[in-house]
Design a protein around this motif. Structure first.
Motif, PDB file in Angstrom:
ATOM      1  N   PRO A   1      -9.292  25.517   4.214  1.00 37.64           N
ATOM      2  CA  PRO A   1      -9.195  24.120   4.662  1.00 37.64           C
ATOM      3  C   PRO A   1      -7.809  23.545   4.402  1.00 37.64           C
ATOM      4  N   GLY A   2      -7.349  22.758   5.352  1.00 37.06           N
ATOM      5  CA  GLY A   2      -5.965  22.303   5.326  1.00 37.06           C
ATOM      6  C   GLY A   2      -5.700  21.008   4.582  1.00 37.06           C
ATOM      7  N   TRP A   3      -4.591  20.375   4.944  1.00 33.28           N
ATOM      8  CA  TRP A   3      -4.128  19.165   4.270  1.00 33.28           C
ATOM      9  C   TRP A   3      -5.022  17.986   4.629  1.00 33.28           C
ATOM     10  N   SER A   4      -5.083  17.053   3.708  1.00 33.11           N
ATOM     11  CA  SER A   4      -5.997  15.929   3.892  1.00 33.11           C
ATOM     12  C   SER A   4      -5.428  14.654   3.292  1.00 33.11           C
ATOM     13  N   TYR A   5      -6.145  13.574   3.548  1.00 33.58           N
ATOM     14  CA  TYR A   5      -5.805  12.263   2.993  1.00 33.58           C
ATOM     15  C   TYR A   5      -6.855  11.863   1.972  1.00 33.58           C
TER      16      TYR A   5
ATOM     17  N   ASP B   1      -1.481   4.899  -3.444  1.00 32.58           N
ATOM     18  CA  ASP B   1      -2.742   4.440  -2.867  1.00 32.58           C
ATOM     19  C   ASP B   1      -3.313   5.466  -1.892  1.00 32.58           C
ATOM     20  N   ILE B   2      -2.456   5.978  -1.023  1.00 27.52           N
ATOM     21  CA  ILE B   2      -2.861   6.947  -0.005  1.00 27.52           C
ATOM     22  C   ILE B   2      -2.057   8.221  -0.220  1.00 27.52           C
ATOM     23  N   SER B   3      -2.757   9.306  -0.508  1.00 27.33           N
ATOM     24  CA  SER B   3      -2.113  10.586  -0.804  1.00 27.33           C
ATOM     25  C   SER B   3      -2.325  11.570   0.339  1.00 27.33           C
ATOM     26  N   TYR B   4      -1.220  12.110   0.832  1.00 23.27           N
ATOM     27  CA  TYR B   4      -1.293  13.190   1.814  1.00 23.27           C
ATOM     28  C   TYR B   4      -0.879  14.461   1.094  1.00 23.27           C
TER      29      TYR B   4
ATOM     30  N   ILE C   1       0.877  -1.166   0.000  1.00 27.60           N
ATOM     31  CA  ILE C   1       0.000   0.000   0.000  1.00 27.60           C
ATOM     32  C   ILE C   1       0.913   1.214   0.000  1.00 27.60           C
ATOM     33  N   THR C   2       0.935   1.943  -1.094  1.00 26.43           N
ATOM     34  CA  THR C   2       1.860   3.064  -1.225  1.00 26.43           C
ATOM     35  C   THR C   2       1.276   4.333  -0.603  1.00 26.43           C
ATOM     36  N   TYR C   3       2.126   5.040   0.103  1.00 23.89           N
ATOM     37  CA  TYR C   3       1.755   6.254   0.849  1.00 23.89           C
ATOM     38  C   TYR C   3       2.699   7.349   0.389  1.00 23.89           C
TER      39      TYR C   3
END
Length: 278
Positions: free
Chosen positions: A213-217, A71-74, A18-20
């Motif tokens: 609004p700030g940073w998110s996933y 997969d998961i983007s911050y 799972i790529t982050y």
């Protein structure tokens, strides 16, 4: 040793990775150091094989998310606003900043000894360096702030974006510090990154933008819902009252992680449409 005794050994099935990825606003080293503990926690808590990957720039981050390589983007709300509209990415969580707020803003900076610039109006005809064309605090927020004060992109002698992979916030600050550009735009908190490298007293903050609004996933389109839910619940379980969790959060420059939906970021989508950057 009896070599006539044989046992068939089946290789264990390899667990999918799972790529982050952390949008590369800072150097890869800074990105790794900030999120190493968090990705290890997510892997240990969920049992998933979570691994951090490092896009070279904002554009590559967006491309990799669209191609299923992240997969998961911050990322900042600008990138996720575009990713949701263009590719169907799903925002599922957002951070609360160390200030205790779910919003952040940008800074417009110049050198203090540049006597030609004392106000935003003085930026007309000057050279502007921004973080990246997909940076929220380092471009979009500053762009809208200039527009609200009567300056359009055509009013600048040049608008440049910080070159190279990662480290773009630092590059903007150094570009202004060394006089290569007259003004720069960075996100709140970026100046402190160079506190031990340059004399910050030589940097003037011309303006602070409104906060958005700030940073998110966000999860890539097609990522299994159960995987997203496992990751989300592990994130929401981080508790500052737990010393180990507190260290993870502080390394990542977060107070906590809370649930989010795409509707939370409508103010940023409105900015994107207003500026024609979609």
């Amino acid at each position: 040793m009896d070599l006539s005794v044989r046992e068939e050994i089946s290789p264990e099935a390899r667990q999918p990775v799972i790529t982050y990825a952390y949008l590369p606003q800072y150097s890869h080293t800074a990105s790794f150091e900030r999120h190493q503990a968090l990705t290890k926690y997510l892997a240990a808590t969920t049992g998933l094989n979570v691994r951090q990957v490092f896009p070279e720039n904002f554009q590559e981050h967006m491309q990799m998310l669209a191609q299923g390589k992240i997969d998961i983007s911050y990322a900042n709300p600008f990138v996720h606003a575009l990713a949701v509209e263009r590719h169907g990415a799903g925002v599922f969580a957002k951070i609360i900043e160390l200030t205790g707020e779910a919003t952040f803003g940008g800074l417009i900076i110049s050198r203090r000894d540049n006597t030609e610039i004392a106000s935003l109006e003085d930026c007309r005809g000057k050279r502007w360096i921004a973080v990246d064309q997909f940076s929220a605090g380092g471009y979009l927020f500053g762009l809208v702030h200039f527009i609200d004060h009567g300056l359009t992109p055509g009013d600048f002698a040049e608008i440049a974006f910080a070159p190279g992979p990662g480290g773009k916030q630092e590059s903007v600050i150094l570009g202004v510090y060394f006089g290569h550009y007259d003004v720069g735009t960075v996100r709140e908190g970026a100046l402190e990154l160079l506190a031990d490298k340059i004399d910050l007293a030589q940097i003037r903050v011309l303006a602070r933008t409104p906060r958005y609004p700030g940073w998110s996933y966000a999860a890539r389109p097609g990522l299994a819902e159960e995987v997203v839910e496992q990751i989300k619940q592990a994130m929401l379980a981080l508790d500052r009252g737990n010393p180990d969790h507190r260290l993870i959060l502080e390394q990542a420059a977060m107070d906590r992680i809370v649930s989010a939906s795409p509707e939370d970021f409508q103010p940023v989508r409105d900015l994107v449409h207003r500026t024609g950057l979609q």
